[in-house]
Design an enzyme around this catalytic site. Structure first.
Site, PDB file in Angstrom:
ATOM      1  N   LYS A   1      -2.059 -12.518   9.065  1.00 16.90           N
ATOM      2  CA  LYS A   1      -1.194 -11.494   9.664  1.00 16.90           C
ATOM      3  C   LYS A   1      -1.597 -10.108   9.157  1.00 16.90           C
ATOM      4  O   LYS A   1      -2.370  -9.989   8.204  1.00 16.90           O
ATOM      5  CB  LYS A   1       0.267 -11.797   9.358  1.00 16.90           C
ATOM      6  CG  LYS A   1       0.620 -11.776   7.888  1.00 16.90           C
ATOM      7  CD  LYS A   1       2.078 -12.126   7.677  1.00 16.90           C
ATOM      8  CE  LYS A   1       2.421 -12.125   6.201  1.00 16.90           C
ATOM      9  NZ  LYS A   1       3.836 -12.076   5.939  1.00 16.90           N
TER      10      LYS A   1
ATOM     11  N   TYR B   1      -4.567  21.767   0.354  1.00 19.93           N
ATOM     12  CA  TYR B   1      -3.227  22.182   0.781  1.00 19.93           C
ATOM     13  C   TYR B   1      -2.368  22.537  -0.423  1.00 19.93           C
ATOM     14  O   TYR B   1      -2.433  21.868  -1.466  1.00 19.93           O
ATOM     15  CB  TYR B   1      -2.539  21.050   1.557  1.00 19.93           C
ATOM     16  CG  TYR B   1      -2.995  20.964   2.989  1.00 19.93           C
ATOM     17  CD1 TYR B   1      -2.862  22.042   3.853  1.00 19.93           C
ATOM     18  CD2 TYR B   1      -3.556  19.788   3.484  1.00 19.93           C
ATOM     19  CE1 TYR B   1      -3.283  21.961   5.175  1.00 19.93           C
ATOM     20  CE2 TYR B   1      -3.975  19.691   4.802  1.00 19.93           C
ATOM     21  CZ  TYR B   1      -3.833  20.792   5.635  1.00 19.93           C
ATOM     22  OH  TYR B   1      -4.252  20.702   6.927  1.00 19.93           O
TER      23      TYR B   1
HETATM   24  C1  LIG Z   1       6.173 -17.400   5.485  1.00 24.83           C
HETATM   25  C2  LIG Z   1       4.976 -16.918   4.747  1.00 24.83           C
HETATM   26  N1  LIG Z   1       4.101 -17.828   4.259  1.00 24.83           N
HETATM   27  C3  LIG Z   1       3.008 -17.452   3.570  1.00 24.83           C
HETATM   28  C4  LIG Z   1       2.743 -16.115   3.333  1.00 24.83           C
HETATM   29  C5  LIG Z   1       1.540 -15.736   2.531  1.00 24.83           C
HETATM   30  O1  LIG Z   1       1.961 -15.186   1.314  1.00 24.83           O
HETATM   31  P1  LIG Z   1       0.930 -14.651   0.221  1.00 24.83           P
HETATM   32  O2  LIG Z   1       0.203 -13.548   0.860  1.00 24.83           O
HETATM   33  O3  LIG Z   1       1.788 -14.202  -0.890  1.00 24.83           O
HETATM   34  O4  LIG Z   1       0.039 -15.781  -0.113  1.00 24.83           O
HETATM   35  C6  LIG Z   1       3.632 -15.152   3.809  1.00 24.83           C
HETATM   36  C7  LIG Z   1       3.370 -13.740   3.539  1.00 24.83           C
HETATM   37  O5  LIG Z   1       4.208 -12.922   3.376  1.00 24.83           O
HETATM   38  C8  LIG Z   1       4.786 -15.558   4.537  1.00 24.83           C
HETATM   39  O6  LIG Z   1       5.652 -14.682   5.031  1.00 24.83           O
END
Ligand SMILES: Cc1ncc(COP(=O)(O)O)c(C=O)c1O
Length: 428
Positions: free
Chosen positions: A73, A316
């Site tokens: 993501k 700036y």
């Molecule tokens: C539901 C869920 N699973 C797994 C992860 C992965 O977490 P991390 O980046 O701490 O490994 C996230 C990230 O926020 C998450 O929201």
């Protein structure tokens, strides 16, 4: 590209991790040709092999049956979700998680195959896109399951002879759903006592449950609450696990600390990229000991260098005033690229030898100014973020300077920054 330093990381430093071969950390020198390739005087270099290496190490901490859902993501935490997921597909990984249906759509449109789960609270507005692109939603309430079922009825036809669902628009798989249970984080997820009704709703509507999941609030440094969350999760899912329903809970911190690593899946994000879940020296040391390595370096060269007299003011608000004659180099990147403005007068760039150079004056939207010595030319490459846990401008150390976490450093890297990928798969 010649390696400038090669650190040997042996199996000795990765106790308990079943690595088949001894491997090496190879730090590569910024290459001037890469600026031309990037089309800019600054770029991100992403080492895809480091990501694969990190996944293998994290997987080595889990039971043999446990599969990895790679969390890509937020543009793969700044690393580029399409390139990362496509590379992982080539390595043989076919499970991914994104935050929104739009992120999943982007992966599909760029040829990513396999399971893509949309994490978080999926909403009605995402349903058509999830069905079209074969994305698996995370359901946390009955209303969503009913809407999901109703939309499936519109897009799919049931084959009378065997009850199988066939998509009338595409040949995607039968749509499934993941049920998320809130075991203590009080953010997303149904309450444990609601799980039964959600599971029944899936069954009554003929929706297969891919898995049941939960998420830990503080797996890095709160063993008590993490064990409690895990206990609640295992109790709530016991009868379903007996029926063969798959379950998962562990993020990076949980994997590194050894929680829920024997379930069906783990969902690493941050550690997969070689970034630490916390910005502390202890976390960075643990990453290093495990053999994890940062996959990303931010590289830049000056565009203009000038000698200015004492008394001149820079940037700036004229925030920096020269006390003596100095060489000031201007770099063409700024907060619009993800270099936090709070690093004004605070941050450092490093050259390939590790020498530090201070940011002077305010960080602007598209430029920063740095005090340099006589050795620096417009051809001198610098690290803005160095892929070395021990460097003052590692993602962890920058996060600490900003009183934030490495997650925010990665995800703030703007899409405007060109990304150059290093991989053994030439066609990636
Ligand atoms: C539901 C869920 N699973 C797994 C992860 C992965 O977490 P991390 O980046 O701490 O490994 C996230 C990230 O926020 C998450 O929201």
């Amino acid at each position: 590209m010649p390696p400038v330093s090669v650190k040997d990381v042996t199996n000795k430093s990765q106790e308990g991790i079943n690595l088949t071969t001894k491997w090496q950390i190879i730090q590569v020198k910024p290459n001037l040709d890469e600026f031309s390739q990037a089309g800019r005087s600054t770029y991100l270099r992403v080492d895809l092999e480091a990501i694969w290496n990190n996944i293998q190490i994290l997987k080595g901490k889990c039971s043999e049956k446990t599969e990895v859902i790679a969390v890509v993501k937020a543009n793969a935490y700044g690393h580029g979700s399409v390139e990362v997921a496509r590379y992982l597909n080539k390595c043989g990984l076919f499970h991914f998680a994104v935050a929104t249906a739009l992120e999943g759509k982007e992966l599909r449109e760029n040829g990513v195959t396999g399971y893509i789960q949309v994490l978080g609270n999926c909403v009605e507005e995402e349903i058509n896109m999830m069905l079209k692109y074969n994305l698996t939603p995370t359901a946390t309430n009955l209303q969503f399951i009913k809407k999901w079922a109703a939309s499936i009825a519109q897009h799919y036809e049931r084959v009378p002879s065997n009850g199988m669902l066939i998509n009338v628009d595409t040949d995607w798989d039968k749509p499934k759903v993941v049920i998320k249970v809130d075991t203590g984080m009080s953010r997303n997820g149904c309450q444990c006592k609601e799980l039964k009704s959600l599971m029944e709703a899936c069954e009554n509507n003929g929706i297969p449950v891919h898995s049941i999941m939960t998420h830990f609030a503080q797996a890095w440094d709160d063993p008590l609450s993490t064990q409690e969350q895990l206990k609640r999760f295992l109790e709530a899912t016991k009868s379903y696990r007996c029926m063969g329903v798959k379950v998962h809970a562990a993020n990076s911190a949980a994997i590194m600390q050894g929680y829920a690593t024997d379930l069906d899946f783990v969902r690493p994000g941050i550690a997969m990229y070689g970034l630490a879940p916390e910005p502390t020296p202890e976390a960075a040391a643990m990453m290093q000991t495990m053999g994890l390595r940062p996959a990303l370096a931010w590289i830049a060269r000056p565009c203009l260098i000038k000698s200015l007299d004492a008394g001149r003011k820079v940037g700036y608000n004229q925030a920096y005033r020269l006390k003596q004659q100095e060489r000031i180099a201007t770099f063409s990147f700024g907060y619009a690229d993800g270099y936090n403005r709070l690093l004004s007068g605070k941050g450092v760039l490093t050259d390939v030898s590790g020498k530090e150079y201070e940011i002077v004056g305010r960080v602007s939207m598209d430029a920063v100014t740095v005090r340099v010595d006589d050795s620096v030319t417009v051809q001198t490459p610098f690290y803005v973020i160095r892929d070395d846990y021990n460097s003052p401008n590692s993602a962890s150390n920058i996060a600490q300077m900003l009183d934030t976490i490495p997650y925010e450093i990665g995800t703030s890297l703007s899409i405007r920054l060109p990304r150059i990928y290093h991989t053994k798969h030439k066609d990636n």
